[in-house]
Write a protein that holds these residues in place. Structure first.
Motif, mmCIF file in Angstrom:
data_model
loop_
_atom_site.group_PDB
_atom_site.id
_atom_site.type_symbol
_atom_site.label_atom_id
_atom_site.label_comp_id
_atom_site.label_asym_id
_atom_site.label_seq_id
_atom_site.Cartn_x
_atom_site.Cartn_y
_atom_site.Cartn_z
ATOM 1 N N ASP A 160 -2.508 -0.006 -5.399
ATOM 2 C CA ASP A 160 -2.754 -1.333 -6.281
ATOM 3 C C ASP A 160 -3.029 -2.185 -4.535
ATOM 4 N N ALA A 161 -4.189 -3.199 -5.208
ATOM 5 C CA ALA A 161 -4.374 -4.311 -3.745
ATOM 6 C C ALA A 161 -3.601 -3.690 -2.513
ATOM 7 N N HIS A 162 -1.970 -4.630 -2.936
ATOM 8 C CA HIS A 162 -1.517 -4.519 -1.560
ATOM 9 C C HIS A 162 -1.116 -2.866 -1.181
ATOM 10 N N THR A 163 -0.937 -2.163 -1.978
ATOM 11 C CA THR A 163 -0.540 -1.065 -0.977
ATOM 12 C C THR A 163 -1.178 -0.197 -1.454
ATOM 13 N N SER A 164 -3.230 -0.302 -1.423
ATOM 14 C CA SER A 164 -3.721 0.634 -0.874
ATOM 15 C C SER A 164 -3.963 0.728 0.265
#
Length: 187
Positions: A160-164
């Protein structure tokens, strides 16, 4: 020191049959070895005494004899004017304590020998490790009661936006594996 006393002592030493070592001479003049506490100085005067014995009856004998006499007179216990108390022998513990109180205490021959014996009595590293391995261990080797967490595969991770990742990587591929070729399958 009085010159008459010194010449009389030198002539007495020259006429007598000298013992082989300084310790024998010390006992011959009525002193005890324990009066001489500085070991390094004792060693120097032992060498000086041997040279004096070798020169007995020759020219340099009087000079060396004067040095030995000065050495023995310097360490001779001084007699006090008061009535002397009966001599009580000090215990080993008291002698050790008195010897260690000096400002520049260096270990005596017995102390150095004791230190060497203690080093020999010290267990070897292999014995220490063997004893350590034989002792019970606290907290080591205990199995966990919790099951291990399930392994996560790379393709199971949701991005997601935090783990990409900051930049997109191509899917991994192997360039060459031994025994395999990159050619199309042939029938």
């Amino acid at each position: 020191m009085n010159s008459k006393f010194l010449t009389r002592q030198i002539s007495a030493i020259e006429s007598m049959r000298l013992p082989r070592n300084l310790c024998g001479y010390i006992f011959a003049i009525g002193m005890d070895r324990q009066y001489f506490t500085d070991y390094s100085e004792w060693q120097q005067y032992c060498v000086l005494y041997k040279a004096m014995v070798a020169l007995q009856g020759q020219v340099g004998f009087a000079i060396l004899a004067a040095r030995i006499i000065a050495f023995t007179e310097k360490t001779r216990p001084k007699s006090s004017l008061a009535t002397p108390k009966p001599a009580q022998r000090l215990t080993k513990k008291e002698r050790r304590r008195l010897g260690q109180e000096g400002p520049d205490h260096s270990p005596s021959k017995a102390e150095r020998h004791l230190a060497k014996e203690l080093r020999r009595a010290k267990p070897t590293p292999s014995k220490t490790i063997e004893d350590w391995n034989a002792s019970p261990k606290i907290g080591l080797g205990i199995k966990s009661t919790m099951p291990p967490p399930p392994k996560t595969r790379r393709d199971q991770v949701k991005l997601d936006a935090h783990t990409s990742p900051p930049h997109q990587n191509d899917p991994s591929h192997i360039l060459y594996v031994a025994g395999w070729t990159m050619a199309e399958d042939e029938n």
